[in-house]
Scaffold this active site. Structure first.
Site, mmCIF file in Angstrom:
data_model
loop_
_atom_site.group_PDB
_atom_site.id
_atom_site.type_symbol
_atom_site.label_atom_id
_atom_site.label_comp_id
_atom_site.label_asym_id
_atom_site.label_seq_id
_atom_site.Cartn_x
_atom_site.Cartn_y
_atom_site.Cartn_z
ATOM 1 N N LYS A 252 0.829 -1.204 0.000
ATOM 2 C CA LYS A 252 0.000 0.000 0.000
ATOM 3 C C LYS A 252 0.861 1.250 0.000
ATOM 4 C CE LYS A 252 -4.696 -0.262 1.106
ATOM 5 N NZ LYS A 252 -5.805 0.212 1.923
HETATM 6 N N1 GLU Z 1 -8.863 4.776 4.692
HETATM 7 C C1 GLU Z 1 -8.614 3.419 4.339
HETATM 8 C C2 GLU Z 1 -7.362 3.308 3.473
HETATM 9 O O1 GLU Z 1 -6.804 4.287 3.062
HETATM 10 C C3 GLU Z 1 -9.789 2.792 3.606
HETATM 11 C C4 GLU Z 1 -10.929 2.532 4.533
HETATM 12 C C5 GLU Z 1 -12.097 1.758 3.910
HETATM 13 O O2 GLU Z 1 -12.248 1.758 2.682
HETATM 14 O O3 GLU Z 1 -12.859 1.181 4.680
HETATM 15 O O4 GLU Z 1 -6.908 2.222 3.200
#
Ligand code: GLU
Ligand code: ZN
Length: 278
Positions: A252
Site C-alpha cells: 500500500k
Molecule cells: N482509509 C482506508 C485506506 O486508506 C480505507 C478505509 C475503507 O475503505 O474502509 O486504506
C-alpha cells in the site's frame, strides 16, 4: 447504488488507490448511482493538507468526479464522541490504559503463543472490570474498548468481490474467540478506524463498500457495530490487491508506485487503467 473512495491523506496515491477509486467510481456510474469521496484524516499526526490536495488532483486527472461535498472525518469528531457516549452509558465500552507491553505480558502468561486478533494480540480483558463506567462518570479520554461478549450478535453480510463472494455469517462465538475487545477509541484520536468508518458509511448512505482485500477481516467488526447502532448493513466488495509484473502484491505504501511519478513520466489516465487492468 452509493459507493465511496475513502483515502487517508498520509502519503501519495499509488496504483492500489487508483484501482480502489476507479472500481468504486465505475460501479456507481454503471448503476446510475452516486460516487462519494471521504477523507479519512483522523490520524492527526500523519494526515496532511498537501496530501489531500494532491490526491484530489490525482483523482481529477484520472477523470473521476465525485458527487456532493467531500466528507472529512476530522469534521465528524462530535458524531463519534456521541456514539461512544451512548455505548459508555450502556456499559458496552470500557476504559483501557494498557500499553502494548502490558497486553503482551498478560496475554502470553499462561499459554504458549497468545492468540492473534485483527489489531495484533487478542486483548486479554485486563481492564474490563476496573475500566467499566461508574454511575455519573464522564466518558474518559483514554482508549475505549468494546465488550465483545455483550456486543456480538448473530448476523451476516453479503460479499460481491471475487475472493470471498457469497454470504458470510458473523457469530458471537467467533467474534469473542477471534476478534475480542477491539479498540473503538484511541487515546490520541478520540475515535478509531472501525468506529469512524461504520458511522460514516451510514451517514453518507453508502450501499456498497468497495475496498482492498486487506480489509476483508475487519468487516465482521463493522457489521457487528452496524447491528449495535441499528444501522443498515451495506454490501461489501473486497478487491484483490493489484500485483506487479512478477505477481507480487503491491504494498500500500510503495511510493515508487505513486501516481504522481507515473504522471511526471508522461503516463496517461488510460495507461493507468491498463496497468491495473481496469
Ligand atoms: N482509509 C482506508 C485506506 O486508506 C480505507 C478505509 C475503507 O475503505 O474502509 O486504506
Ligand atoms: Zn487495558
Amino acid at each position: 447504488m452509493i459507493t465511496r473512495f475513502a483515502p487517508s491523506p498520509t502519503g501519495p496515491l499509488h496504483l492500489g488507490h487508483a484501482y480502489a477509486a476507479i472500481l468504486a467510481h465505475d460501479m456507481a456510474r454503471a448503476a446510475g448511482g452516486r460516487f462519494l469521496l471521504r477523507i479519512e484524516d483522523i490520524d492527526r499526526a500523519r494526515a496532511k493538507p498537501q496530501w489531500e490536495a494532491q490526491l484530489m488532483d490525482d483523482l481529477r486527472w484520472l477523470g473521476l468526479t465525485w458527487d456532493g461535498p467531500v466528507l472529512r472525518q476530522s469534521d465528524r469528531l462530535p458524531a463519534y464522541r456521541d456514539a461512544l457516549e451512548r455505548l459508555w452509558q450502556s456499559g458496552l465500552i470500557y476504559s483501557c490504559t494498557c500499553s502494548r507491553r502490558d497486553i503482551e505480558q498478560a496475554a502470553s502468561a499462561p499459554q504458549e503463543g497468545a492468540p492473534l486478533g485483527p489489531d495484533g494480540l487478542l486483548y486479554p480483558g485486563t481492564c474490563r472490570e476496573k475500566g467499566a463506567p461508574r454511575p455519573g462518570q464522564k466518558l474518559p479520554e483514554t482508549a475505549l474498548r468494546l465488550r465483545m461478549d455483550l456486543a456480538a450478535t448473530e448476523t451476516s453480510f453479503e460479499e460481491t468481490g471475487p475472493l470471498h463472494r457469497g454470504r458470510h455469517a458473523v457469530t458471537p462465538e467467533t467474534m469473542i474467540r477471534e476478534i475480542g475487545d477491539v479498540v473503538l477509541a484511541r487515546r490520541e484520536m478520540g475515535t478509531s478506524y472501525h468506529l469512524a468508518v461504520v458511522l460514516d458509511d451510514a451517514h453518507q448512505g453508502v450501499t456498497h463498500v468497495t475496498r482492498g482485500a486487506d480489509l476483508f477481516e475487519a468487516t465482521c467488526i463493522h457489521v457487528t457495530l452496524q447491528c449495535l447502532f441499528g444501522l443498515p448493513v451495506p454490501r461489501y466488495h473486497h478487491h484483490d490487491l493489484i500485483r506487479d509484473a512478477a505477481g507480487k502484491r503491491l504494498a500500500k505504501r510503495d511510493d515508487a508506485r505513486a501516481l504522481a511519478k507515473y504522471r511526471s513520466e508522461g503516463a496517461s489516465p488510460e495507461d493507468i487503467r491498463r496497468l491495473i487492468g481496469l
